[in-house]
Design a protein around this motif. Structure first.
Motif, mmCIF file in Angstrom:
data_model
loop_
_atom_site.group_PDB
_atom_site.id
_atom_site.type_symbol
_atom_site.label_atom_id
_atom_site.label_comp_id
_atom_site.label_asym_id
_atom_site.label_seq_id
_atom_site.Cartn_x
_atom_site.Cartn_y
_atom_site.Cartn_z
ATOM 1 N N ALA A 87 0.819 -1.213 0.000
ATOM 2 C CA ALA A 87 0.000 0.000 0.000
ATOM 3 C C ALA A 87 0.854 1.265 0.000
ATOM 4 O O ALA A 87 0.396 2.328 -0.443
ATOM 5 C CB ALA A 87 -0.943 -0.003 1.201
ATOM 6 N N GLN A 88 2.100 1.154 0.464
ATOM 7 C CA GLN A 88 2.985 2.313 0.451
ATOM 8 C C GLN A 88 3.302 2.779 -0.971
ATOM 9 O O GLN A 88 3.723 3.920 -1.183
ATOM 10 C CB GLN A 88 4.282 1.990 1.195
ATOM 11 N N TYR A 89 3.118 1.884 -1.945
ATOM 12 C CA TYR A 89 3.386 2.240 -3.339
ATOM 13 C C TYR A 89 2.162 2.817 -4.049
ATOM 14 O O TYR A 89 2.276 3.265 -5.193
ATOM 15 C CB TYR A 89 3.849 0.999 -4.124
ATOM 16 N N GLY A 121 -10.708 -4.969 -3.493
ATOM 17 C CA GLY A 121 -11.466 -3.833 -3.997
ATOM 18 C C GLY A 121 -10.732 -2.510 -3.903
ATOM 19 O O GLY A 121 -10.582 -1.801 -4.912
ATOM 20 N N PRO A 122 -10.220 -2.118 -2.713
ATOM 21 C CA PRO A 122 -9.510 -0.837 -2.607
ATOM 22 C C PRO A 122 -8.268 -0.757 -3.492
ATOM 23 O O PRO A 122 -8.003 0.272 -4.112
ATOM 24 C CB PRO A 122 -9.144 -0.767 -1.120
ATOM 25 N N GLU A 123 -7.511 -1.852 -3.558
ATOM 26 C CA GLU A 123 -6.306 -1.861 -4.395
ATOM 27 C C GLU A 123 -6.681 -1.756 -5.866
ATOM 28 O O GLU A 123 -6.033 -1.039 -6.642
ATOM 29 C CB GLU A 123 -5.516 -3.140 -4.146
ATOM 30 N N ALA A 124 -7.729 -2.467 -6.259
ATOM 31 C CA ALA A 124 -8.194 -2.381 -7.647
ATOM 32 C C ALA A 124 -8.651 -0.967 -7.970
ATOM 33 O O ALA A 124 -8.390 -0.453 -9.069
ATOM 34 C CB ALA A 124 -9.320 -3.384 -7.886
ATOM 35 N N ASP A 125 -9.323 -0.314 -7.033
ATOM 36 C CA ASP A 125 -9.771 1.063 -7.256
ATOM 37 C C ASP A 125 -8.589 1.984 -7.528
ATOM 38 O O ASP A 125 -8.662 2.866 -8.396
ATOM 39 C CB ASP A 125 -10.543 1.570 -6.032
ATOM 40 N N VAL A 126 -7.496 1.783 -6.786
ATOM 41 C CA VAL A 126 -6.301 2.605 -6.985
ATOM 42 C C VAL A 126 -5.769 2.420 -8.407
ATOM 43 O O VAL A 126 -5.408 3.388 -9.091
ATOM 44 C CB VAL A 126 -5.215 2.234 -5.951
ATOM 45 N N MET A 127 -5.722 1.184 -8.871
ATOM 46 C CA MET A 127 -5.188 0.917 -10.212
ATOM 47 C C MET A 127 -6.109 1.443 -11.298
ATOM 48 O O MET A 127 -5.640 1.972 -12.323
ATOM 49 C CB MET A 127 -4.927 -0.582 -10.372
ATOM 50 N N VAL A 128 -7.415 1.318 -11.097
ATOM 51 C CA VAL A 128 -8.361 1.848 -12.091
ATOM 52 C C VAL A 128 -8.205 3.364 -12.202
ATOM 53 O O VAL A 128 -8.205 3.916 -13.308
ATOM 54 C CB VAL A 128 -9.804 1.461 -11.726
ATOM 55 N N ARG A 129 -8.046 4.038 -11.064
ATOM 56 C CA ARG A 129 -7.837 5.491 -11.114
ATOM 57 C C ARG A 129 -6.535 5.831 -11.836
ATOM 58 O O ARG A 129 -6.472 6.785 -12.622
ATOM 59 C CB ARG A 129 -7.831 6.084 -9.704
ATOM 60 N N ALA A 130 -5.481 5.054 -11.577
ATOM 61 C CA ALA A 130 -4.198 5.316 -12.224
ATOM 62 C C ALA A 130 -4.281 5.083 -13.733
ATOM 63 O O ALA A 130 -3.621 5.785 -14.510
ATOM 64 C CB ALA A 130 -3.112 4.431 -11.619
ATOM 65 N N LEU A 131 -5.085 4.111 -14.144
ATOM 66 C CA LEU A 131 -5.241 3.847 -15.576
ATOM 67 C C LEU A 131 -5.925 5.014 -16.282
ATOM 68 O O LEU A 131 -5.622 5.307 -17.441
ATOM 69 C CB LEU A 131 -6.056 2.571 -15.792
#
Length: 235
Positions: A87-89, A121-131
């Protein structure tokens, strides 16, 4: 998981994308996070061994690296440590070159784009936003949507259900042998990328229909690939 049999006459085509290592440059970050998590919990596991398991679900990864007779409390502690370290990344996660444009090019060709992520879910949300390609993405699945992780085909079945298409009208894109195996068990053809650190022969040997260097490479060859146009689209 059983996928409902939809009416295939007018079903669109769907392209299902793994996210970690396929669209996002995260495989080696996960490797380092697991290495440190194991170290913190008294286990010495080499990064080379860890890397070969990235793309599996966490339960399978722990079975492979710590043994099926592993202590459940220690395993839970290692998993929690990995999640906290990784999560630090989150604020620094970036898409692989060409990933965003690949999603949009597939959508423009008439494919229904579904992200089939094994992340929480939260980690996937971070990646979707980054995409930053919400305009091209029709749906997203996460680890929380399935009961069994890759190489089980559950995540592929769930993505098919979200897309509303049968297996024969879909293509899966992944970066690891575990992606190819999961797609194969769901009877969905798989295109593989080298961005997860697996070699071309390994991915092809697992059943990948074609192997590309990266999202950018697949984008350059889109017109010659299974993603040129959805099944049945003759426009």
């Amino acid at each position: 998981m059983t996928v409902p049999e939809p009416d295939t006459a007018d079903a669109p085509g769907a392209v299902l994308f793994d996210v970690d290592g396929t669209l996002m440059d995260t495989v080696y970050l996960h490797t380092v996070a697991w290495w440190e998590a194991f170290r913190q919990n008294g286990h010495s596991v080499t990064m080379a061994r860890i890397h070969r398991c990235i793309g599996m679900g966490g339960d399978h990864l722990l079975d492979e690296l710590l043994g099926e007779d592993r202590d459940e409390e220690e395993s839970a502690a290692a998993k929690a440590a990995h999640d906290a370290l990784y999560a630090q990344y989150w604020t620094r996660l970036v898409p692989l070159p060409g990933a965003r444009d690949l999603l949009r090019a597939c959508a423009e060709r008439g494919w229904r784009v579904v992200l089939a992520s094994s992340a929480s879910g939260p980690e996937a949300d971070v990646m979707v936003r980054a995409l930053d390609a919400d305009d091209a993405i029709a749906a997203v699945t996460t680890a929380e949507d399935v009961s069994a992780s890759k190489p089980s085909p559950d995540i592929v079945h769930q993505a098919l259900e979200r897309a509303g298409v049968p297996a024969e009208r879909a293509v899966f894109v992944g970066d690891a042998v575990w992606d190819v195996e999961a797609a194969g068990r769901a009877k969905v053809p798989c295109l593989a990328l080298l961005t997860g650190g697996w070699c071309r022969d390994e991915l092809a040997g697992a059943g990948a229909k074609a192997v590309y260097e990266s999202p950018a490479d697949l984008l350059r060859h889109l017109g010659e690939s299974l993603l040129d146009r959805p099944p049945g689209d003759t426009a």
